[in-house]
Scaffold this motif. Structure first.
Motif, PDB file in Angstrom:
ATOM      1  N   PHE A   1       0.834  -1.203   0.000  1.00 35.89           N
ATOM      2  CA  PHE A   1       0.000   0.000   0.000  1.00 35.89           C
ATOM      3  C   PHE A   1       0.865   1.248   0.000  1.00 35.89           C
ATOM      4  N   LEU A   2       1.872   1.274   0.874  1.00 32.19           N
ATOM      5  CA  LEU A   2       2.742   2.442   0.955  1.00 32.19           C
ATOM      6  C   LEU A   2       3.457   2.680  -0.372  1.00 32.19           C
ATOM      7  N   LYS A   3       3.977   1.614  -0.984  1.00 36.85           N
ATOM      8  CA  LYS A   3       4.664   1.759  -2.266  1.00 36.85           C
ATOM      9  C   LYS A   3       3.705   2.276  -3.336  1.00 36.85           C
ATOM     10  N   TYR A   4       2.493   1.777  -3.315  1.00 36.76           N
ATOM     11  CA  TYR A   4       1.538   2.140  -4.369  1.00 36.76           C
ATOM     12  C   TYR A   4       1.149   3.615  -4.291  1.00 36.76           C
ATOM     13  N   VAL A   5       0.776   4.085  -3.109  1.00 37.56           N
ATOM     14  CA  VAL A   5       0.319   5.480  -3.016  1.00 37.56           C
ATOM     15  C   VAL A   5       1.483   6.460  -3.181  1.00 37.56           C
ATOM     16  N   ARG A   6       2.700   6.009  -2.900  1.00 38.25           N
ATOM     17  CA  ARG A   6       3.856   6.902  -3.005  1.00 38.25           C
ATOM     18  C   ARG A   6       4.496   6.887  -4.391  1.00 38.25           C
ATOM     19  N   GLN A   7       4.313   5.791  -5.147  1.00 44.04           N
ATOM     20  CA  GLN A   7       5.045   5.649  -6.401  1.00 44.04           C
ATOM     21  C   GLN A   7       4.167   5.562  -7.648  1.00 44.04           C
ATOM     22  N   SER A   8       2.861   5.384  -7.475  1.00 45.00           N
ATOM     23  CA  SER A   8       1.996   5.200  -8.647  1.00 45.00           C
ATOM     24  C   SER A   8       1.765   6.489  -9.425  1.00 45.00           C
ATOM     25  N   GLY A   9       1.999   7.638  -8.787  1.00 41.86           N
ATOM     26  CA  GLY A   9       1.742   8.907  -9.449  1.00 41.86           C
ATOM     27  C   GLY A   9       0.293   9.341  -9.395  1.00 41.86           C
ATOM     28  N   LYS A  10      -0.532   8.562  -8.717  1.00 37.55           N
ATOM     29  CA  LYS A  10      -1.960   8.886  -8.629  1.00 37.55           C
ATOM     30  C   LYS A  10      -2.331   9.594  -7.333  1.00 37.55           C
ATOM     31  N   TYR A  11      -1.358   9.695  -6.414  1.00 35.64           N
ATOM     32  CA  TYR A  11      -1.674  10.220  -5.090  1.00 35.64           C
ATOM     33  C   TYR A  11      -0.595  11.190  -4.614  1.00 35.64           C
ATOM     34  N   GLU A  12      -1.031  12.101  -3.789  1.00 37.38           N
ATOM     35  CA  GLU A  12      -0.111  12.895  -2.981  1.00 37.38           C
ATOM     36  C   GLU A  12      -0.221  12.355  -1.565  1.00 37.38           C
ATOM     37  N   SER A  13       0.880  11.866  -1.014  1.00 42.72           N
ATOM     38  CA  SER A  13       0.789  11.175   0.274  1.00 42.72           C
ATOM     39  C   SER A  13       1.586  11.891   1.350  1.00 42.72           C
ATOM     40  N   LYS A  14       1.193  11.639   2.577  1.00 39.88           N
ATOM     41  CA  LYS A  14       1.880  12.192   3.741  1.00 39.88           C
ATOM     42  C   LYS A  14       1.876  11.145   4.838  1.00 39.88           C
ATOM     43  N   TYR A  15       3.038  10.948   5.452  1.00 39.17           N
ATOM     44  CA  TYR A  15       3.192   9.930   6.492  1.00 39.17           C
ATOM     45  C   TYR A  15       3.214  10.573   7.875  1.00 39.17           C
ATOM     46  N   PHE A  16       2.488   9.975   8.809  1.00 39.82           N
ATOM     47  CA  PHE A  16       2.479  10.422  10.194  1.00 39.82           C
ATOM     48  C   PHE A  16       3.092   9.321  11.051  1.00 39.82           C
ATOM     49  N   GLN A  17       4.287   9.555  11.577  1.00 35.31           N
ATOM     50  CA  GLN A  17       4.900   8.563  12.468  1.00 35.31           C
ATOM     51  C   GLN A  17       4.422   8.807  13.887  1.00 35.31           C
ATOM     52  N   LEU A  18       3.787   7.816  14.458  1.00 33.36           N
ATOM     53  CA  LEU A  18       3.206   7.912  15.788  1.00 33.36           C
ATOM     54  C   LEU A  18       3.612   6.670  16.562  1.00 33.36           C
ATOM     55  N   TYR A  19       2.994   6.430  17.693  1.00 35.29           N
ATOM     56  CA  TYR A  19       3.244   5.192  18.413  1.00 35.29           C
ATOM     57  C   TYR A  19       1.934   4.462  18.635  1.00 35.29           C
ATOM     58  N   LEU A  20       2.033   3.176  18.859  1.00 36.79           N
ATOM     59  CA  LEU A  20       0.842   2.353  18.997  1.00 36.79           C
ATOM     60  C   LEU A  20       0.015   2.823  20.180  1.00 36.79           C
ATOM     61  N   GLU A  21      -1.269   2.964  19.937  1.00 43.03           N
ATOM     62  CA  GLU A  21      -2.170   3.450  20.977  1.00 43.03           C
ATOM     63  C   GLU A  21      -2.132   2.572  22.230  1.00 43.03           C
ATOM     64  N   HIS A  22      -2.218   3.234  23.391  1.00 42.87           N
ATOM     65  CA  HIS A  22      -2.283   2.566  24.698  1.00 42.87           C
ATOM     66  C   HIS A  22      -1.010   1.786  25.033  1.00 42.87           C
ATOM     67  N   CYS A  23       0.095   2.107  24.386  1.00 44.72           N
ATOM     68  CA  CYS A  23       1.344   1.390  24.615  1.00 44.72           C
ATOM     69  C   CYS A  23       2.481   2.391  24.810  1.00 44.72           C
ATOM     70  N   PRO A  24       3.617   1.935  25.337  1.00 40.93           N
ATOM     71  CA  PRO A  24       4.773   2.817  25.484  1.00 40.93           C
ATOM     72  C   PRO A  24       5.199   3.405  24.136  1.00 40.93           C
ATOM     73  N   GLN A  25       5.833   4.562  24.188  1.00 40.39           N
ATOM     74  CA  GLN A  25       6.186   5.266  22.964  1.00 40.39           C
ATOM     75  C   GLN A  25       7.281   4.563  22.170  1.00 40.39           C
ATOM     76  N   GLU A  26       7.910   3.546  22.763  1.00 38.83           N
ATOM     77  CA  GLU A  26       8.933   2.811  22.025  1.00 38.83           C
ATOM     78  C   GLU A  26       8.330   1.941  20.913  1.00 38.83           C
ATOM     79  N   ILE A  27       7.033   1.664  20.993  1.00 40.20           N
ATOM     80  CA  ILE A  27       6.386   0.813  19.992  1.00 40.20           C
ATOM     81  C   ILE A  27       5.859   1.722  18.886  1.00 40.20           C
TER      82      ILE A  27
END
Length: 299
Positions: free
Chosen positions: A262-288
């Protein structure tokens, strides 16, 4: 040499000298470190930030005789007045967050990821929404909270027990009539018939949820929604088709549960403008670490 062999003195403590004691101490230390890594670091991912031990869903279901959805609804109900109607959605979402954080883990966007979701809804003000995978209902409540009043919301959720729970939560807040749950047939069949069965021409916002490892990539669903350009049977809109309208896709758990295609497709197909949000898994320590990907269809 006789029957002498290297390390023979280690078999007889009465023959120990300084070297043998040093070897035993070092060996004991190495074994202790190995055990510590196997037990502590493996178990680390089974604990919440509050120190609540995580018991797998199947075990709890077996022990309690109640499914995850039943346990969740019982907890939410215990936090509100039984006779209450049209309960504020914030109260219900807070109860869900408390359960996932202190009782047992279940995938949801929670508050940090929820802020990303909220901001996108507020900015783009979608009038037609498709949610693929509502799971325990939290993400759907979050979306509905910020949507324009007359927005159309369709949900595809393959598991019936999640649909039942979500409908109960919607009933608590008085939003029963705001959502249409589509048939449990294969998702591809449902998507192909949305226009004819539900009269939806385009989706302004699509939320893609993942809840387990090994789930199929969202790429195939994305291509179905794109449709055939020659037949013009897709569900994505661009400003060229209708001014002021764009189709925005937000996918959750593209890192932890993984959806590399999915990530490769939306970033490389030329059909989308994409933006990534790096977060941490909900309800878990920020290391995850986890992440969300927003993609705007450009055609």
């Amino acid at each position: 040499m006789g029957d002498f062999f290297p390390g023979k003195k280690l078999l007889y403590t009465s023959m120990y000298g300084p070297e043998e004691y040093l070897i035993v101490i070092l060996s004991t230390f190495v074994v202790a470190v190995m055990i510590k890594h196997l037990v502590f670091h493996t178990a680390y991912f089974w604990w919440y930030s509050c120190g609540q031990f995580y018991i797998p869903n199947k075990w709890l279901t077996f022990v309690t005789g109640k499914t995850l959805t039943q346990r969740i609804f019982e907890f939410v109900s215990s936090k509100i007045t039984p006779t209450s109607h049209n309960i504020p959605v914030d109260i219900v979402m807070s109860a869900l967050d408390e359960y996932f954080k202190k009782k047992e883990f279940a995938p949801s966007v929670s508050t940090v990821k929820g802020d990303v979701l909220d901001n996108i809804i507020v900015e783009y003000k979608p009038s037609s929404v498709l949610v693929i995978g509502c799971h325990v209902g939290y993400c759907l409540l979050r979306i509905l909270q910020k949507l324009p009043e007359n927005a159309t919301v369709l949900v595809i959720e393959p598991k019936e027990d999640f649909i039942v729970l979500t409908k109960k939560l919607l009933s608590l807040v008085g939003w029963n009539d705001k959502v249409v749950f589509l048939s449990g047939r294969p998702t591809s069949d449902v998507i192909k018939n949305i226009r004819s069965n539900y009269g939806v021409q385009y989706f302004d916002f699509i939320f893609l949820n993942r809840t387990n490892h090994g789930e199929p990539s969202h790429v195939s669903l994305l291509k179905l929604l794109e449709g055939d350009p020659e037949k013009k049977n897709g569900y994505f809109c661009t400003s060229q088709l209708e001014p002021q309208r764009q189709s925005v896709i937000l996918a959750d758990k593209v890192v932890l549960l993984g959806d590399v295609p999915f990530l490769k497709y939306v970033r490389q197909s030329g059909k989308y403008e994409s933006k990534y949000f790096q977060l941490y898994l909900e309800h878990c320590p920020q290391e995850i670490i986890d992440g969300m990907e927003m993609a705007i269809f450009t055609g």
